[in-house]
Design an enzyme around this catalytic site. Structure first.
Site, PDB file in Angstrom:
ATOM      1  N   SER A  25     -30.744  75.064  23.638  1.00  0.00           N
ATOM      2  CA  SER A  25     -29.456  75.030  22.936  1.00  0.00           C
ATOM      3  C   SER A  25     -29.302  76.231  22.006  1.00  0.00           C
ATOM      4  O   SER A  25     -28.283  76.370  21.333  1.00  0.00           O
ATOM      5  CB  SER A  25     -29.316  73.737  22.141  1.00  0.00           C
ATOM      6  N   ASN A 112     -34.951  65.319  15.204  1.00  0.00           N
ATOM      7  CA  ASN A 112     -33.834  64.374  15.333  1.00  0.00           C
ATOM      8  C   ASN A 112     -33.090  64.165  14.009  1.00  0.00           C
ATOM      9  O   ASN A 112     -31.857  64.194  13.973  1.00  0.00           O
ATOM     10  CB  ASN A 112     -34.334  63.032  15.880  1.00  0.00           C
ATOM     11  N   THR A 157      17.705  62.310  19.152  1.00  0.00           N
ATOM     12  CA  THR A 157      16.851  61.234  19.650  1.00  0.00           C
ATOM     13  C   THR A 157      16.990  61.292  21.162  1.00  0.00           C
ATOM     14  O   THR A 157      18.066  61.653  21.674  1.00  0.00           O
ATOM     15  CB  THR A 157      17.273  59.839  19.125  1.00  0.00           C
ATOM     16  N   HIS A 158      15.917  61.037  21.871  1.00  0.00           N
ATOM     17  CA  HIS A 158      15.903  61.174  23.331  1.00  0.00           C
ATOM     18  C   HIS A 158      16.280  62.583  23.786  1.00  0.00           C
ATOM     19  O   HIS A 158      16.796  62.759  24.882  1.00  0.00           O
ATOM     20  CB  HIS A 158      16.841  60.160  24.004  1.00  0.00           C
ATOM     21  N   SER A 279       7.367  90.458  29.550  1.00  0.00           N
ATOM     22  CA  SER A 279       6.948  90.152  30.908  1.00  0.00           C
ATOM     23  C   SER A 279       6.570  91.457  31.600  1.00  0.00           C
ATOM     24  O   SER A 279       7.121  92.503  31.292  1.00  0.00           O
ATOM     25  CB  SER A 279       8.105  89.475  31.647  1.00  0.00           C
ATOM     26  N   LYS A 285      12.691  89.926  29.273  1.00  0.00           N
ATOM     27  CA  LYS A 285      12.039  88.741  28.723  1.00  0.00           C
ATOM     28  C   LYS A 285      11.381  88.982  27.366  1.00  0.00           C
ATOM     29  O   LYS A 285      10.794  90.010  27.094  1.00  0.00           O
ATOM     30  CB  LYS A 285      10.935  88.247  29.684  1.00  0.00           C
ATOM     31  N   ASN A 287       8.818  86.385  25.375  1.00  0.00           N
ATOM     32  CA  ASN A 287       8.213  85.064  25.600  1.00  0.00           C
ATOM     33  C   ASN A 287       7.531  84.481  24.368  1.00  0.00           C
ATOM     34  O   ASN A 287       6.893  85.206  23.604  1.00  0.00           O
ATOM     35  CB  ASN A 287       7.175  85.158  26.721  1.00  0.00           C
ATOM     36  N   GLU A 292       3.219  78.505  22.918  1.00  0.00           N
ATOM     37  CA  GLU A 292       2.744  77.974  24.208  1.00  0.00           C
ATOM     38  C   GLU A 292       1.221  77.852  24.220  1.00  0.00           C
ATOM     39  O   GLU A 292       0.657  76.865  24.695  1.00  0.00           O
ATOM     40  CB  GLU A 292       3.194  78.882  25.358  1.00  0.00           C
ATOM     41  N   TYR A 319     -32.397  58.444  19.308  1.00  0.00           N
ATOM     42  CA  TYR A 319     -32.009  59.770  19.778  1.00  0.00           C
ATOM     43  C   TYR A 319     -32.169  59.875  21.292  1.00  0.00           C
ATOM     44  O   TYR A 319     -33.145  59.393  21.865  1.00  0.00           O
ATOM     45  CB  TYR A 319     -32.865  60.866  19.113  1.00  0.00           C
TER      46      TYR A 319
HETATM   47  N1  ARG Z   1     -31.598  70.768  20.206  1.00  0.00           N
HETATM   48  C1  ARG Z   1     -31.674  69.386  19.953  1.00  0.00           C
HETATM   49  C2  ARG Z   1     -30.257  68.798  19.769  1.00  0.00           C
HETATM   50  O1  ARG Z   1     -29.381  69.556  19.610  1.00  0.00           O
HETATM   51  C3  ARG Z   1     -32.462  69.123  18.721  1.00  0.00           C
HETATM   52  C4  ARG Z   1     -33.090  67.776  18.699  1.00  0.00           C
HETATM   53  C5  ARG Z   1     -34.077  67.659  19.772  1.00  0.00           C
HETATM   54  N2  ARG Z   1     -34.820  66.451  19.663  1.00  0.00           N
HETATM   55  C6  ARG Z   1     -35.578  66.007  20.678  1.00  0.00           C
HETATM   56  N3  ARG Z   1     -36.209  64.907  20.485  1.00  0.00           N
HETATM   57  N4  ARG Z   1     -35.625  66.646  21.816  1.00  0.00           N
HETATM   58  O2  ARG Z   1     -30.034  67.615  19.788  1.00  0.00           O
END
Ligand code: ARG
Length: 463
Positions: A25, A112, A157-158, A279, A285, A287, A292, A319
């Site tokens: 991550s 965790n 309305t509507h 455009s 145009k 826009n 949007e 967890y």
């Molecule tokens: N990268 C993990 C997360 O975002 C951190 C916690 C990981 N904990 C574990 N028991 N693998 O949740």
């Protein structure tokens, strides 16, 4: 043997390279690094206070962590995929800097409770920032509204012309929506501000830690009472995404109106060059890309909310790695909401101009004063439903002869009902029609001025 290996000596092999990437991550949770450092500093101080590590050790750890902060801020801390996540990256760098003492930081802690703490600290900050963006947009709405108290715009309305309203009244409706958004974020913040640190992996810890102390250092209002709940609760993230989704609903509604108003069919606003695009093929145009895009981005924020709800619904305690998926959803929602609020503020501030001539023409070209004719009769004692039917007939006849109500002669009015007098003309003039709706919260100018004053007072009070 890989000196960066994360796991205990139970492990002999290493991760398949594709699985390492899949599992990691660090590519996105680096966003949490400053909060991770702050959380770890509080944890180290708590460990020293409770005598689990010595004060000197704690100081070394804190200094090392602060050094990592400097390295990161200077662009010199760029952990790669082999670090898996921000928590490992920091711990390893700490041990590189201060040696074996660094290995004591993770005493009485798990990733965790650590990641839960980081995410809450991050969100707490982001909530305050988003609230400021909301205030900026509210101020811009107030600025525009104060210039347009007596500018009239058809009310619908509507999506059918209903009754004319003050343009300020229309804009201030959005002020109110954003005010609820601001309040909602404050409420979400109060539940986000609960500390899971010290919940351990799931069951607490054998060490005599002081959870209230670390929570206090991190300015949390309270600590989780149950460790299983502490490490696995993401209600606050879902509530946050819900608050973000409603902000996007409000921005998207305003965007939709602007898109309509900018069309040739409505012609109520023109787009200035600073916020409009052309455009590539049609030279004529101009826009409304900005509203949007805001309207389009609403969908992705709702998607993040949905993703987290579904992610959570089947999770057994406590967890589970699924929870790693919370981060990209939350980070993207934060970025999207901020940039959308900023774009809308700029758009309102300098990107649109109300075409007051066209607006004035619009409120004079329809039957949106019909209710006022019925009210006129009702005020003279004719039961409203009867008056309503009489005016319906008048509308029908006018339509047939290609006329508006204001074009009927006094004789024609009297044919409809003898109670009509010459003051019927002033009673159904758009300016009077709006001014007369002076009930609390209505579009009458007096009411709108009061709303405007209250809005200004609210902004001053909260700045
Ligand atoms: N990268 C993990 C997360 O975002 C951190 C916690 C990981 N904990 C574990 N028991 N693998 O949740």
């Amino acid at each position: 043997m890989n000196k960066n290996k994360a796991w205990s000596d139970r492990f002999e092999g290493s991760l398949h390279p594709a699985i390492a990437i899949f599992n990691a991550s660090i590519g996105f949770d680096i966003e949490l690094i400053e909060y991770d450092l702050t959380g770890s500093i509080a944890h180290a101080r708590m460990l020293a206070r409770t005598g689990i590590i010595s004060p000197t050790e704690a100081q070394q750890i804190v200094d090392g962590l602060e050094q990592i902060r400097q390295e990161y801020r200077q662009g010199n801390f760029n952990p790669g995929i082999e670090q898996e996540d921000v928590h490992f990256a920091v711990e390893r760098r700490l041990t590189e800097i201060i040696g074996d003492v660094g290995k004591k930081l993770h005493t009485a802690r798990s990733r965790n409770d650590q990641v839960g703490t980081d995410l809450r600290l991050y969100l707490r900050d982001q909530i305050s920032q988003i609230q400021q963006y909301l205030r900026d947009l509210q101020s811009t709405l107030v600025k525009q509204a104060s210039q347009h108290v007596e500018t009239l715009i058809p009310g619908y309305t509507h999506l059918q012309r209903a009754q004319p309203v003050s343009l300020a009244h229309h804009l201030l409706a959005y002020f109110q929506m954003l005010e609820r958004d601001w309040q909602r974020l404050s409420e979400v913040r109060s539940r986000t501000n609960t500390c899971p640190l010290g919940s351990g992996a799931l069951a607490g810890t054998t060490f005599a830690i002081d959870r209230h102390y670390s929570a206090e250092l991190l300015e949390f209002d309270q600590v989780y009472a149950n460790s299983l709940d502490g490490v696995s609760d993401r209600d606050f993230a879902i509530e946050f995404l819900n608050a973000c989704s409603l902000i996007m609903v409000h921005l998207s509604r305003l965007s939709e109106e602007m898109i309509l108003w900018a069309s040739q069919e409505f012609g109520f606003i023109s787009l200035t060059d600073s916020c409009a695009t052309g455009s590539s093929i049609m030279p004529q145009k101009k826009n409304p890309d900005v509203p949007e895009l805001i309207r389009g981005k609403a969908g992705r924020v709702f998607g993040h909310l949905q993703a987290l709800l579904v992610m959570m619904k089947g999770l057994p305690l406590a967890y589970n790695k699924d929870l790693q998926e919370d981060k990209e959803a939350v980070f993207d929602a934060v970025k999207t909401v901020k940039i959308s609020l900023e774009a809308m503020t700029i758009l309102l501030e300098e990107g649109i101009e109300f075409k007051t001539n066209r607006l004035n023409q619009a409120v004079n070209e329809d039957f949106s004063n019909a209710t006022d004719v019925a009210d006129y009769l009702a005020q003279k004692g004719i039961p409203f439903r009867e008056a309503y039917n009489l005016v319906g007939k008048a509308v029908k006849h006018s339509l047939a002869s290609g006329k508006l109500l204001k074009d009927l002669s006094l004789e024609q009015w009297k044919e409809i009902h003898t109670a009509f007098e010459s003051d019927i003309y002033s009673a159904i003039a758009p300016q009077q029609v709006v001014a007369a709706r002076n009930s609390y919260g209505g579009t009458g100018f007096e009411q709108v001025r009061q709303q405007l004053q209250d809005a200004i007072a609210l902004l001053q009070q909260s700045s």
